[in-house]
Enzyme design. Structure first.
Site, PDB file in Angstrom:
ATOM      1  N   GLY A 211     -53.423  84.961   7.201  1.00  0.00           N
ATOM      2  CA  GLY A 211     -53.199  83.682   6.536  1.00  0.00           C
ATOM      3  C   GLY A 211     -53.179  82.553   7.543  1.00  0.00           C
ATOM      4  O   GLY A 211     -52.837  82.764   8.728  1.00  0.00           O
ATOM      5  N   ALA A 212     -53.613  81.368   7.081  1.00  0.00           N
ATOM      6  CA  ALA A 212     -53.564  80.184   7.952  1.00  0.00           C
ATOM      7  C   ALA A 212     -53.080  78.984   7.130  1.00  0.00           C
ATOM      8  O   ALA A 212     -53.450  77.852   7.392  1.00  0.00           O
ATOM      9  CB  ALA A 212     -54.941  79.923   8.565  1.00  0.00           C
TER      10      ALA A 212
ATOM     11  N   TYR B 294     -41.714  87.672  -0.524  1.00  0.00           N
ATOM     12  CA  TYR B 294     -40.380  88.194  -0.849  1.00  0.00           C
ATOM     13  C   TYR B 294     -40.218  88.577  -2.311  1.00  0.00           C
ATOM     14  O   TYR B 294     -39.170  89.071  -2.709  1.00  0.00           O
ATOM     15  CB  TYR B 294     -39.283  87.183  -0.456  1.00  0.00           C
ATOM     16  CG  TYR B 294     -39.461  85.803  -1.023  1.00  0.00           C
ATOM     17  CD1 TYR B 294     -39.072  85.497  -2.314  1.00  0.00           C
ATOM     18  CD2 TYR B 294     -40.016  84.803  -0.247  1.00  0.00           C
ATOM     19  CE1 TYR B 294     -39.245  84.228  -2.826  1.00  0.00           C
ATOM     20  CE2 TYR B 294     -40.188  83.523  -0.741  1.00  0.00           C
ATOM     21  CZ  TYR B 294     -39.804  83.251  -2.033  1.00  0.00           C
ATOM     22  OH  TYR B 294     -39.978  81.988  -2.532  1.00  0.00           O
TER      23      TYR B 294
ATOM     24  N   LYS C 228     -44.583  70.105   0.520  1.00  0.00           N
ATOM     25  CA  LYS C 228     -44.090  70.183   1.904  1.00  0.00           C
ATOM     26  C   LYS C 228     -44.736  69.134   2.818  1.00  0.00           C
ATOM     27  O   LYS C 228     -44.119  68.669   3.764  1.00  0.00           O
ATOM     28  CB  LYS C 228     -44.318  71.589   2.472  1.00  0.00           C
ATOM     29  CG  LYS C 228     -43.356  72.636   1.928  1.00  0.00           C
ATOM     30  CD  LYS C 228     -43.546  73.974   2.626  1.00  0.00           C
ATOM     31  CE  LYS C 228     -42.544  74.997   2.139  1.00  0.00           C
ATOM     32  NZ  LYS C 228     -42.629  76.269   2.837  1.00  0.00           N
TER      33      LYS C 228
HETATM   34  P1  NAP Z   1     -50.625  78.886   1.331  1.00  0.00           P
HETATM   35  O1  NAP Z   1     -50.313  77.610   2.027  1.00  0.00           O
HETATM   36  O2  NAP Z   1     -51.387  78.880   0.056  1.00  0.00           O
HETATM   37  O3  NAP Z   1     -51.378  79.816   2.410  1.00  0.00           O
HETATM   38  C1  NAP Z   1     -51.864  81.094   2.126  1.00  0.00           C
HETATM   39  C2  NAP Z   1     -53.154  81.295   2.891  1.00  0.00           C
HETATM   40  O4  NAP Z   1     -53.591  82.649   2.721  1.00  0.00           O
HETATM   41  C3  NAP Z   1     -54.286  80.404   2.364  1.00  0.00           C
HETATM   42  O5  NAP Z   1     -54.969  79.823   3.457  1.00  0.00           O
HETATM   43  C4  NAP Z   1     -55.151  81.382   1.589  1.00  0.00           C
HETATM   44  O6  NAP Z   1     -56.507  80.987   1.530  1.00  0.00           O
HETATM   45  C5  NAP Z   1     -54.990  82.632   2.419  1.00  0.00           C
HETATM   46  N1  NAP Z   1     -55.378  83.842   1.697  1.00  0.00           N
HETATM   47  C6  NAP Z   1     -55.280  84.124   0.383  1.00  0.00           C
HETATM   48  N2  NAP Z   1     -55.756  85.356   0.132  1.00  0.00           N
HETATM   49  C7  NAP Z   1     -56.160  85.872   1.318  1.00  0.00           C
HETATM   50  C8  NAP Z   1     -56.744  87.118   1.693  1.00  0.00           C
HETATM   51  N3  NAP Z   1     -57.016  88.072   0.809  1.00  0.00           N
HETATM   52  N4  NAP Z   1     -57.043  87.317   2.997  1.00  0.00           N
HETATM   53  C9  NAP Z   1     -56.794  86.347   3.916  1.00  0.00           C
HETATM   54  N5  NAP Z   1     -56.252  85.150   3.601  1.00  0.00           N
HETATM   55  C10 NAP Z   1     -55.926  84.910   2.316  1.00  0.00           C
HETATM   56  O7  NAP Z   1     -49.267  79.676   1.013  1.00  0.00           O
HETATM   57  P2  NAP Z   1     -47.926  79.683   1.909  1.00  0.00           P
HETATM   58  O8  NAP Z   1     -47.045  78.597   1.481  1.00  0.00           O
HETATM   59  O9  NAP Z   1     -48.333  79.779   3.318  1.00  0.00           O
HETATM   60  O10 NAP Z   1     -47.244  81.049   1.413  1.00  0.00           O
HETATM   61  C11 NAP Z   1     -47.793  82.326   1.711  1.00  0.00           C
HETATM   62  C12 NAP Z   1     -46.787  83.403   1.301  1.00  0.00           C
HETATM   63  O11 NAP Z   1     -45.636  83.297   2.137  1.00  0.00           O
HETATM   64  C13 NAP Z   1     -46.282  83.259  -0.138  1.00  0.00           C
HETATM   65  O12 NAP Z   1     -46.105  84.515  -0.700  1.00  0.00           O
HETATM   66  C14 NAP Z   1     -44.934  82.574   0.040  1.00  0.00           C
HETATM   67  O13 NAP Z   1     -44.033  82.869  -1.014  1.00  0.00           O
HETATM   68  C15 NAP Z   1     -44.482  83.228   1.325  1.00  0.00           C
HETATM   69  N6  NAP Z   1     -43.469  82.434   2.033  1.00  0.00           N
HETATM   70  C16 NAP Z   1     -42.313  83.061   2.309  1.00  0.00           C
HETATM   71  C17 NAP Z   1     -41.301  82.392   2.948  1.00  0.00           C
HETATM   72  C18 NAP Z   1     -40.016  83.119   3.219  1.00  0.00           C
HETATM   73  O14 NAP Z   1     -39.016  82.461   3.528  1.00  0.00           O
HETATM   74  N7  NAP Z   1     -40.000  84.424   3.152  1.00  0.00           N
HETATM   75  C19 NAP Z   1     -41.481  81.052   3.357  1.00  0.00           C
HETATM   76  C20 NAP Z   1     -42.705  80.440   3.086  1.00  0.00           C
HETATM   77  C21 NAP Z   1     -43.686  81.147   2.409  1.00  0.00           C
HETATM   78  P3  NAP Z   1     -56.988  80.134   0.241  1.00  0.00           P
HETATM   79  O15 NAP Z   1     -56.156  78.888   0.215  1.00  0.00           O
HETATM   80  O16 NAP Z   1     -58.414  79.898   0.519  1.00  0.00           O
HETATM   81  O17 NAP Z   1     -56.707  81.025  -0.950  1.00  0.00           O
END
Ligand code: NAP
Length: 298
Positions: free
Chosen positions: A137-138, A233, A67
């Site tokens: 999350g960030a 999801y 991305k």
């Molecule tokens: P990402 O960039 O990896 O971000 C996830 C963040 O959550 C990371 O900073 C991670 O830290 C943190 N994290 C992990 N475990 C945690 C915990 N126990 N407590 C607090 N923070 C924690 O992932 P993303 O792309 O944002 O995606 C996140 C989720 O959203 C996924 O399940 C994805 O499939 C979903 N999503 C859904 C849609 C939709 O259309 N519904 C769109 C986008 C994303 P670390 O990196 O240090 O592990």
């Protein structure tokens, strides 16, 4: 008319729903188009994108881990819908002659999902003002959600990530563009007690994707006036994510990421086709396609 080609680029796409939902729309609405999956290695990204027009590709979605990595290879990020510029990540590309234009539809997908839920249940759009949100999350999704909430005029935003520096960075970015949203980074998990005084809880971590995942938040913090949205999801074989399940057990309004997945996909189609599209009809077609795969919107 020549068949149009769209697709998803990413690294590991076996479990993606994108081709199912987009192809279902093309088929049902008689649009002469196909949606393909392009699993790419990092080193293939530049040549794939530079030959997209020559290869008759009209539009793309982008997912993990590209991305941000696609941005140097694009002609520009769209300035009229500035979410890609604000978030610094692209999930949709429009391919025009000699031009690759980047967009981000995740934030708008999130807002549209909540508005759609609210309209369905309460016949009005979601009111984000005067509400405080706790965002788990960030990372990429949280960034899109955080900026979208700030754009909608959220009254307070608390961000918690396992990595405190990430929460601090996101808070600083949002604060610089939307000072009124007064974002705050939470350092300790115990500080999530602020949920008790909040009206919205959003999970934008991957917690919930595995069947054995445990709740990040203390169940006692979930109160009856809390609206819960989980961006996850695909709950790893469970019927609902651990968060949605816990919230619903307590009688809360709680929804999962399929709503957002569909709404961001509709935004992508709007960008590619550049005209008014039948959003409600497309929503139902996409939801139907997911249903056929055994996934129903929670
Ligand atoms: P990402 O960039 O990896 O971000 C996830 C963040 O959550 C990371 O900073 C991670 O830290 C943190 N994290 C992990 N475990 C945690 C915990 N126990 N407590 C607090 N923070 C924690 O992932 P993303 O792309 O944002 O995606 C996140 C989720 O959203 C996924 O399940 C994805 O499939 C979903 N999503 C859904 C849609 C939709 O259309 N519904 C769109 C986008 C994303 P670390 O990196 O240090 O592990």
């Amino acid at each position: 008319m020549k068949q149009m080609t769209f697709g998803l680029i990413g690294a590991s796409l076996k479990h993606s729903f994108s081709s199912d939902i987009h192809n279902a729309v093309f088929k049902k609405l008689g649009i002469k188009a196909q949606y393909k999956i392009f699993e790419l290695e990092n080193k293939q990204l530049k040549s794939f994108l530079s030959s997209a027009f020559a290869n008759s590709i009209n539009g793309l979605n982008v997912t993990i881990p590209y991305k941000e990595k696609v941005i140097p290879f694009l002609t520009r990020l769209d300035a009229n819908t500035p979410s890609a510029l604000t978030v610094g990540a692209v999930n949709t590309i429009k391919v025009e002659e000699k031009q690759l234009i980047g967009y981000n539809t995740d934030g708008a997908g999130f807002i549209n999902a909540l508005n759609r839920i609210e309209r369905k249940e309460r016949a009005k759009p979601f009111d984000f003002r005067h509400k405080v949100c706790v965002l788990l999350g960030a990372g990429g999704a949280a960034k899109a959600v955080g900026f979208a909430l700030a754009t909608e005029g959220i009254a307070g935003l608390h961000i918690y990530d396992i990595d405190y520096r990430k929460s601090e960075d996101l808070v600083a970015e949002i604060k610089s563009k939307f000072p009124k949203s007064a974002p705050i980074a939470l350092k300790q998990r115990s500080e999530l007690e602020v949920i008790r005084d909040s009206q919205i809880l959003v999970n934008a971590t991957p917690i919930g994707m595995k069947a054995q995942d445990q709740l990040i938040v203390n169940e006692d913090f979930l109160h009856e006036n809390l609206f819960v949205f989980d961006c996850v999801y695909n709950p790893g074989g469970r019927r609902m994510t651990v968060l949605v399940e816990a919230a619903r057990k307590k009688g809360l309004r709680a929804f999962d990421g399929l709503w957002m997945l569909i709404c961001q996909a509709i935004r992508s189609q709007k960008i590619w086709f550049g005209r008014a599209i039948l959003e409600d009809e497309i929503f139902d077609i996409m939801a139907g396609a997911l249903n056929e795969k055994g996934y129903s919107l929670c």
